[in-house]
Motif scaffolding. Structure first.
Motif, PDB file in Angstrom:
ATOM      1  N   ILE A 535       0.847  -1.211   0.000  1.00  0.00           N
ATOM      2  CA  ILE A 535       0.000   0.000   0.000  1.00  0.00           C
ATOM      3  C   ILE A 535       0.875   1.252   0.000  1.00  0.00           C
ATOM      4  N   ALA A 536       1.893   1.278   0.866  1.00  0.00           N
ATOM      5  CA  ALA A 536       2.777   2.444   0.949  1.00  0.00           C
ATOM      6  C   ALA A 536       3.517   2.666  -0.356  1.00  0.00           C
ATOM      7  N   TRP A 544      -2.930   5.145  -7.256  1.00  0.00           N
ATOM      8  CA  TRP A 544      -4.016   5.250  -6.270  1.00  0.00           C
ATOM      9  C   TRP A 544      -4.971   4.056  -6.323  1.00  0.00           C
ATOM     10  N   GLU A 545      -5.294   3.578  -7.522  1.00  0.00           N
ATOM     11  CA  GLU A 545      -6.227   2.454  -7.633  1.00  0.00           C
ATOM     12  C   GLU A 545      -5.632   1.186  -7.013  1.00  0.00           C
ATOM     13  N   ILE A 546      -4.332   0.959  -7.238  1.00  0.00           N
ATOM     14  CA  ILE A 546      -3.681  -0.222  -6.654  1.00  0.00           C
ATOM     15  C   ILE A 546      -3.663  -0.114  -5.137  1.00  0.00           C
ATOM     16  N   ALA A 547      -3.331   1.075  -4.625  1.00  0.00           N
ATOM     17  CA  ALA A 547      -3.294   1.268  -3.178  1.00  0.00           C
ATOM     18  C   ALA A 547      -4.662   1.017  -2.558  1.00  0.00           C
ATOM     19  N   ALA A 548      -5.715   1.542  -3.197  1.00  0.00           N
ATOM     20  CA  ALA A 548      -7.069   1.355  -2.675  1.00  0.00           C
ATOM     21  C   ALA A 548      -7.472  -0.115  -2.717  1.00  0.00           C
ATOM     22  N   SER A 549      -7.091  -0.808  -3.791  1.00  0.00           N
ATOM     23  CA  SER A 549      -7.437  -2.231  -3.920  1.00  0.00           C
ATOM     24  C   SER A 549      -6.734  -3.062  -2.844  1.00  0.00           C
ATOM     25  N   GLU A 550      -5.460  -2.762  -2.593  1.00  0.00           N
ATOM     26  CA  GLU A 550      -4.718  -3.481  -1.554  1.00  0.00           C
ATOM     27  C   GLU A 550      -5.312  -3.211  -0.180  1.00  0.00           C
ATOM     28  N   ALA A 551      -5.680  -1.972   0.087  1.00  0.00           N
ATOM     29  CA  ALA A 551      -6.274  -1.629   1.383  1.00  0.00           C
ATOM     30  C   ALA A 551      -7.596  -2.354   1.573  1.00  0.00           C
ATOM     31  N   ASP A 552      -8.404  -2.435   0.521  1.00  0.00           N
ATOM     32  CA  ASP A 552      -9.700  -3.108   0.628  1.00  0.00           C
ATOM     33  C   ASP A 552      -9.523  -4.614   0.844  1.00  0.00           C
TER      34      ASP A 552
END
Length: 627
Positions: A535-536, A544-552
């Motif tokens: 995520i970091a 941003w889309e990858i970070a959001a997907s990993e967080a979800d």
């Protein structure tokens, strides 16, 4: 000579010969025929006599020493020229001329800079002398009181010494505050704010602040025009209160008997602006007329001995005048010896363009859960003790990182945030808190800082604070401010703590068996170790889309095993990523919470079915795998 023109003249025959460069310098067309009358008409009026005297002296001595004068060109521009020459064949003269306008302007700029430096040096010397003279007495009193308290007197003596200590400390702060304010105003760095406030309430509250000091001397403070409906205006309430406090403070100090009054009344209107008059009148000894004309000068002390006794610098009136003028108004004084002194301030205020947020007087009091972030251990202990004695539940932390962590995991009614702290300062901590999801993002934040300059306060408010209180903190002001910031506390059940649901794990074991349950736990622990890094990295790359997907994905896995603060933080990160932003402090908190949760899960597995813990630890050691 570069940039120089040559000339020959004979005034007795009205004869002038100029080189092309002189025509260019003086601004004439080449076909112009120079004459005595033409030349004299272009001398600057203030320099014409000096030029005539120089020419007469050159005829007597045979030489025209270099000198400068101003010349008005036909296009109206004034330039500076330098001429020099000598007599040649009777009354004829020859010489050279240069345009020295740039040189003169450079010299003037250098002289102005030199004068400014000298004035600054004089001002610094004056301020240092004032500081040395005015601070010495209260500092000596401070040290004496500390020494007396250190010797452990009786309880009655201790109370007296503590009162003297507080008075001396107030004296020191009064002098320092005045000097800092004056240097700010004198240097033109003062910023006048324009915010909505209730003018009548502010004037009334300021008068109330001096009731105690007046009562101690047997005086009364009378108010006129201070009651009634709110007067909603736009302006700088802090600067107005500073002016009124200076005037009221002096009035109370120098009045031995009788009354001090403060009156408020409108004077005139101009479009969307109303002018208001505030009059402070006392029944003191008054001021001699000869002295009255100097009372707004820096350091002027009508009664130097009494000012030193009260720990004042003599700058208060000078500051008040400059602030009034900066706000577009004026201040004046009138006095008659033996009959008191009257100060009048007239200031313009635009009518309010919004709804005033007035605190309801019937607001229910009660304990609050307060987060205090303050790096100074003495201040932290004193403020926490004060708030605890008032019945509040206080969690005190020493930096912004710990404040952010507490907000993300626990509910609070209010945050007291020091703006200068290590690790993560109050400004960035405030921005990170506002980036979280409700209810954490909506907690009221009261900023506290020694840097109370309006330009800094504007930055604090832009970051998301709700109110500001300057240091040093006065207990009464702090409690009053907290009372005005009460909001509805989070609903019951909104607790943000971590809760591992063992029943879900037991059910999983019953349905899938130990091996599959252990595999799922290994996956969860591996995700806690790996996904925060992914995520970091995605956030740093603005993916941003990858970070959001990993967080979800990590949140979904966590929600299968309980209710965790990290889940709510991951939701906040996902929403921030959807706006193409994510505060660095939030990412740092992600790592901290992931590490803490890994430890918690490791402990919880000890009470899970016996086969789960060993199986889950085969691939992952959570305490050593997280950085």
């Amino acid at each position: 000579m570069a940039g120089a023109g040559h000339w020959r003249s004979d005034a007795s025959r009205n004869m002038f010969l100029w080189s092309p460069e002189i025509y260019r310098i003086l601004g004439f067309a080449p076909e112009t025929q120079p004459t005595v009358e033409l030349v004299r008409s272009h001398y600057h009026p203030d320099d014409a006599q000096r030029v005539a005297l120089a020419m007469q002296e050159s005829i007597r001595t045979g030489a025209l020493a270099p000198f400068r004068f101003r010349w008005i060109r036909p296009d109206g521009r004034t330039i500076h020229v330098q001429v020099a020459g000598q007599v040649d064949r009777g009354t004829e003269m020859i010489g050279i001329m240069r345009d020295v306008t740039q040189e003169v302007e450079t010299e003037r700029a250098l002289l102005a800079a030199r004068d400014q430096v000298r004035a600054t040096e004089r001002s610094k010397a004056e301020m240092l002398e004032l500081l040395r003279r005015e601070v010495r007495a209260p500092i000596q009193s401070l040290l004496s009181s500390l020494d007396a308290v250190r010797r452990s007197p009786s309880e009655a003596q201790r109370a007296s010494q503590l009162a003297a200590l507080a008075q001396a400390a107030d004296g020191v702060m009064a002098v320092i505050d005045e000097m800092l304010d004056f240097t700010r105003v004198d240097a033109g760095r003062v910023v006048i704010e324009s915010i909505n406030f209730d003018l009548r309430a502010l004037v009334r509250t300021t008068a109330d602040l001096f009731n105690g000091a007046a009562a101690a001397k047997g005086l009364t403070i009378e108010g006129h025009g201070l009651e009634g409906e709110p007067v909603a205006v736009r302006g700088d309430p802090a600067r107005l209160q500073q002016i009124l406090s200076n005037l009221l403070g002096n009035a109370v100090k120098y009045t031995e008997s009788g009354t001090v009054s403060l009156a408020l009344s409108p004077t005139r209107s101009d479009g969307d602006t109303d002018w208001w008059m505030m009059i402070v009148r006392d029944s003191g000894n008054g001021i001699d007329q000869e002295v009255l004309g100097r009372i707004f000068a820096r350091g002027e002390q009508v009664d130097a001995a009494r000012l030193r006794l009260h720990g004042r610098s003599g700058l208060g009136l000078a500051i008040s005048q400059q602030l009034a003028e900066a706000m577009g108004g004026s201040i004046a004084a009138s006095s008659e010896p033996g009959k008191g002194t009257t100060f009048s301030i007239e200031l313009p205020f635009r009518r309010s363009d919004g709804i005033l947020q007035l605190s309801p007087e019937h607001e229910t009091a009660g304990p609050m859960r307060i987060l205090l972030a303050e790096d100074n251990p003495i201040n932290r202990r004193l403020m926490a003790g004060l708030l605890t004695r008032e019945g509040h539940d206080v969690l005190a932390v020493e930096d912004g990182r710990k404040a952010l962590s507490a907000i993300a995991t626990q509910p609070f009614d209010l945050v007291l945030m020091d703006m200068q702290m290590p690790e993560l300062d109050g400004l960035e901590a405030t921005r990170a808190i506002r980036a979280l999801d409700p209810p954490s993002a909506n907690v009221p934040i009261l900023a506290i800082s020694a840097d109370s300059a309006p330009e800094r306060r504007r930055i604090y408010f832009d970051a998301g604070i709700d109110s500001f209180l300057p240091k040093p903190i006065v207990s009464g002001q702090l409690l009053e401010m907290i009372g005005t910031m009460r909001r509805v506390r989070p609903a019951a059940g909104a607790s943000c703590g971590d809760r591992f649901d063992r029943e879900r794990l037991n059910l999983l074991v019953e349905r899938a068996g130990y091996e599959d349950a252990a595999l799922l736990m290994r996956t969860l622990l591996a995700d806690l170790s790996d996904r925060p890094r992914r995520i970091a990295a995605a956030i740093r790359a603005q993916a941003w889309e990858i970070a959001a997907s990993e967080a979800d994905a990590l949140r979904t896995m966590l929600d299968s095993f309980g209710n965790f603060s990290l889940s709510r933080l991951l939701v906040a990160i996902g929403r921030q990523c959807s706006r193409h932003e994510c505060q660095p402090a939030v990412v740092a908190e992600l790592f901290d919470q992931a590490k803490a949760l890994a430890v918690l899960l490791d402990q919880e597995m000890g009470s899970a079915p016996a086969a789960i813990a060993p199986a889950a630890r085969v691939l992952v050691e959570p305490q050593s795998s997280l950085g």
